[in-house]
Design a protein around this motif. Structure first.
Motif, PDB file in Angstrom:
ATOM      1  N   ARG A 181       0.828  -1.203   0.000  1.00 55.77           N
ATOM      2  CA  ARG A 181       0.000   0.000   0.000  1.00 55.77           C
ATOM      3  C   ARG A 181       0.870   1.263   0.000  1.00 55.77           C
ATOM      4  N   LYS A 182       0.459   2.230  -0.834  1.00 59.61           N
ATOM      5  CA  LYS A 182       1.088   3.550  -0.885  1.00 59.61           C
ATOM      6  C   LYS A 182       2.600   3.484  -1.137  1.00 59.61           C
ATOM      7  N   ALA A 183       3.040   2.457  -1.835  1.00 59.74           N
ATOM      8  CA  ALA A 183       4.471   2.274  -2.082  1.00 59.74           C
ATOM      9  C   ALA A 183       5.111   3.478  -2.771  1.00 59.74           C
ATOM     10  N   PHE A 184       4.354   4.132  -3.685  1.00 57.29           N
ATOM     11  CA  PHE A 184       4.877   5.295  -4.421  1.00 57.29           C
ATOM     12  C   PHE A 184       4.010   6.540  -4.160  1.00 57.29           C
ATOM     13  N   TYR A 185       3.367   6.556  -3.050  1.00 58.48           N
ATOM     14  CA  TYR A 185       2.474   7.650  -2.649  1.00 58.48           C
ATOM     15  C   TYR A 185       3.234   8.988  -2.678  1.00 58.48           C
ATOM     16  N   GLY A 186       2.707   9.945  -3.428  1.00 59.80           N
ATOM     17  CA  GLY A 186       3.301  11.280  -3.440  1.00 59.80           C
ATOM     18  C   GLY A 186       4.595  11.415  -4.212  1.00 59.80           C
ATOM     19  N   CYS A 187       4.876  10.460  -5.103  1.00 61.90           N
ATOM     20  CA  CYS A 187       6.067  10.585  -5.971  1.00 61.90           C
ATOM     21  C   CYS A 187       5.704  11.498  -7.133  1.00 61.90           C
ATOM     22  N   SER A 188       5.674  12.778  -6.858  1.00 59.44           N
ATOM     23  CA  SER A 188       5.144  13.758  -7.815  1.00 59.44           C
ATOM     24  C   SER A 188       6.004  13.924  -9.062  1.00 59.44           C
ATOM     25  N   GLY A 189       7.258  13.467  -9.038  1.00 61.64           N
ATOM     26  CA  GLY A 189       8.129  13.578 -10.203  1.00 61.64           C
ATOM     27  C   GLY A 189       8.107  12.362 -11.104  1.00 61.64           C
ATOM     28  N   LEU A 190       7.422  11.308 -10.678  1.00 64.91           N
ATOM     29  CA  LEU A 190       7.365  10.063 -11.450  1.00 64.91           C
ATOM     30  C   LEU A 190       6.517  10.255 -12.707  1.00 64.91           C
ATOM     31  N   THR A 191       7.123  10.025 -13.879  1.00 63.43           N
ATOM     32  CA  THR A 191       6.420  10.281 -15.134  1.00 63.43           C
ATOM     33  C   THR A 191       5.853   9.015 -15.780  1.00 63.43           C
ATOM     34  N   SER A 192       6.513   7.884 -15.569  1.00 65.72           N
ATOM     35  CA  SER A 192       6.018   6.636 -16.159  1.00 65.72           C
ATOM     36  C   SER A 192       6.469   5.459 -15.315  1.00 65.72           C
ATOM     37  N   ILE A 193       5.712   4.380 -15.427  1.00 63.58           N
ATOM     38  CA  ILE A 193       6.071   3.167 -14.695  1.00 63.58           C
ATOM     39  C   ILE A 193       5.481   1.959 -15.400  1.00 63.58           C
ATOM     40  N   SER A 194       6.217   0.868 -15.346  1.00 63.15           N
ATOM     41  CA  SER A 194       5.759  -0.383 -15.942  1.00 63.15           C
ATOM     42  C   SER A 194       5.621  -1.421 -14.835  1.00 63.15           C
ATOM     43  N   ILE A 195       4.417  -1.973 -14.709  1.00 62.50           N
ATOM     44  CA  ILE A 195       4.156  -2.991 -13.686  1.00 62.50           C
ATOM     45  C   ILE A 195       4.449  -4.358 -14.291  1.00 62.50           C
ATOM     46  N   PRO A 196       5.292  -5.166 -13.682  1.00 58.61           N
ATOM     47  CA  PRO A 196       5.606  -6.484 -14.249  1.00 58.61           C
ATOM     48  C   PRO A 196       4.434  -7.448 -14.166  1.00 58.61           C
ATOM     49  N   SER A 197       4.454  -8.452 -15.016  1.00 64.52           N
ATOM     50  CA  SER A 197       3.361  -9.430 -15.091  1.00 64.52           C
ATOM     51  C   SER A 197       3.272 -10.309 -13.845  1.00 64.52           C
ATOM     52  N   SER A 198       4.314 -10.292 -13.025  1.00 66.98           N
ATOM     53  CA  SER A 198       4.310 -11.083 -11.802  1.00 66.98           C
ATOM     54  C   SER A 198       3.370 -10.517 -10.738  1.00 66.98           C
ATOM     55  N   VAL A 199       3.002  -9.231 -10.894  1.00 64.35           N
ATOM     56  CA  VAL A 199       2.106  -8.573  -9.926  1.00 64.35           C
ATOM     57  C   VAL A 199       0.655  -8.778 -10.343  1.00 64.35           C
ATOM     58  N   THR A 200      -0.141  -9.367  -9.474  1.00 62.38           N
ATOM     59  CA  THR A 200      -1.545  -9.644  -9.794  1.00 62.38           C
ATOM     60  C   THR A 200      -2.510  -8.636  -9.165  1.00 62.38           C
ATOM     61  N   LYS A 201      -2.015  -7.873  -8.193  1.00 59.86           N
ATOM     62  CA  LYS A 201      -2.883  -6.895  -7.536  1.00 59.86           C
ATOM     63  C   LYS A 201      -2.088  -5.647  -7.174  1.00 59.86           C
ATOM     64  N   ILE A 202      -2.687  -4.482  -7.454  1.00 58.73           N
ATOM     65  CA  ILE A 202      -2.086  -3.214  -7.054  1.00 58.73           C
ATOM     66  C   ILE A 202      -2.870  -2.698  -5.852  1.00 58.73           C
ATOM     67  N   GLU A 203      -2.189  -2.467  -4.760  1.00 56.95           N
ATOM     68  CA  GLU A 203      -2.856  -2.102  -3.513  1.00 56.95           C
ATOM     69  C   GLU A 203      -3.345  -0.651  -3.528  1.00 56.95           C
ATOM     70  N   ASN A 204      -4.259  -0.338  -2.620  1.00 56.46           N
ATOM     71  CA  ASN A 204      -4.812   1.008  -2.501  1.00 56.46           C
ATOM     72  C   ASN A 204      -3.712   2.042  -2.239  1.00 56.46           C
ATOM     73  N   GLY A 205      -3.840   3.170  -2.921  1.00 55.91           N
ATOM     74  CA  GLY A 205      -2.935   4.293  -2.699  1.00 55.91           C
ATOM     75  C   GLY A 205      -1.544   4.148  -3.273  1.00 55.91           C
TER      76      GLY A 205
END
Length: 288
Positions: free
Chosen positions: A183-207
């Protein structure tokens, strides 16, 4: 003095001894020191140690020793004639070390525990070795000068709030070995422009990406099953809530659930594809 009074007096004396002894005992959270670093023996038989903070008495956790500048964690250290392997960066080891600018982590380290580098606002870059398998809760939270970080293929889990508040983080690579992003692993990373989620992740947590206002591109993999949930903690946010820079997103047909507030506040979102596989959409998931 009655027998009962004597008992009360004895209890009071023991309590006073315990109160005055506790701060001294609580300071023994490390076994030895070498240079700027403090160490705790975690495995006497196999001779392993963790880098730990020097702390004052609990429960206030005042951290006295705060390493500064360029720090190199050694692979091994010698104590009382014995050689110990440094296998862990312990809880809050470098907490609030704002003067820390660079750190070298050896391949002997297998885990980076919670709040290890939290508040290290001067840390501009860090290399995580392939030996590390887990990154704990809030490990790099508040590292506002951190611009990029490579997570090695050895890491299987990223804890809650791990990179929260890393406002200077522009890019990050998450390897296919990662199955859990907290949860909230990248919360408030205001400079982050792009991200790729790997296929190994089946669920993205809240926040997870809440308030990543510069996030314009997201790659959601096939195999992803859920984007957030309706089971909120008291302080939870939507997965991509308030990502005002997000213009479009494609949801793979493996997703069955879009959680509460998932894209709430994404005022720039003009295009979104919701596949037939989605059977549940939480309240205000697309509330702008």
């Amino acid at each position: 003095m009655t027998k009962f009074t004597k008992i009360l007096a004895a209890v009071a004396m023991l309590w006073l001894v315990a109160v005055h002894a506790t701060p001294l005992m609580a300071q023994q959270d490390y076994d030895f020191t070498d240079g700027q670093l403090y160490y705790k023996i975690t495995d006497t038989l196999n001779r392993k140690v963790a880098v730990v903070p020097e702390m004052s008495s609990r429960p206030y956790y005042n951290f006295y020793n705060k390493p500064t500048g360029v720090v190199t964690i050694p692979t091994t250290v010698i104590y009382s004639g014995n050689t110990y392997s440094v296998t862990s960066i312990g809880w809050s080891a470098f907490y609030d070390c704002s003067g820390l600018t660079s750190i070298d982590i050896p391949n002997s380290v297998m885990s980076i525990r919670g709040s290890a580098f939290s508040g290290c606002s001067g840390l501009a870059s860090i290399t995580i070795p392939n030996s590390v398998t887990s990154i704990g809760w809030e490990a790099f939270s508040g590292c506002s000068r951190l611009t990029s970080i490579d997570i090695p293929n050895s890491v299987t889990s990223i804890g809650e709030y791990t990179f929260s508040g890393c406002s200077g983080l522009a890019s990050i690579t998450i390897p296919n070995s990662v199955t859990i992003i907290g949860r909230k692993a990248f919360y408030g990373c205001s400079g982050l422009t792009s991200i790729s989620i790997p296929s190994s992740v089946t669920k993205i947590e809240n926040g997870t990406f809440y308030n990543c206002t510069s996030l314009a591109s997201v790659n959601l993999p096939h195999g992803l099953e859920s984007i957030g949930s309706n089971n909120f903690y008291y302080d939870d946010k939507g997965v991509f809530g308030n990502c005002t820079g997000l213009i479009s997103i494609s949801i793979p047909n493996s997703v069955t659930n879009i959680g509460k507030y998932a894209f709430s506040g994404c005022s720039g979102l003009t295009s979104i594809n919701i596949p037939d596989s989605v059977t549940s959409i939480g309240s205000e998931a697309f509330f702008y």
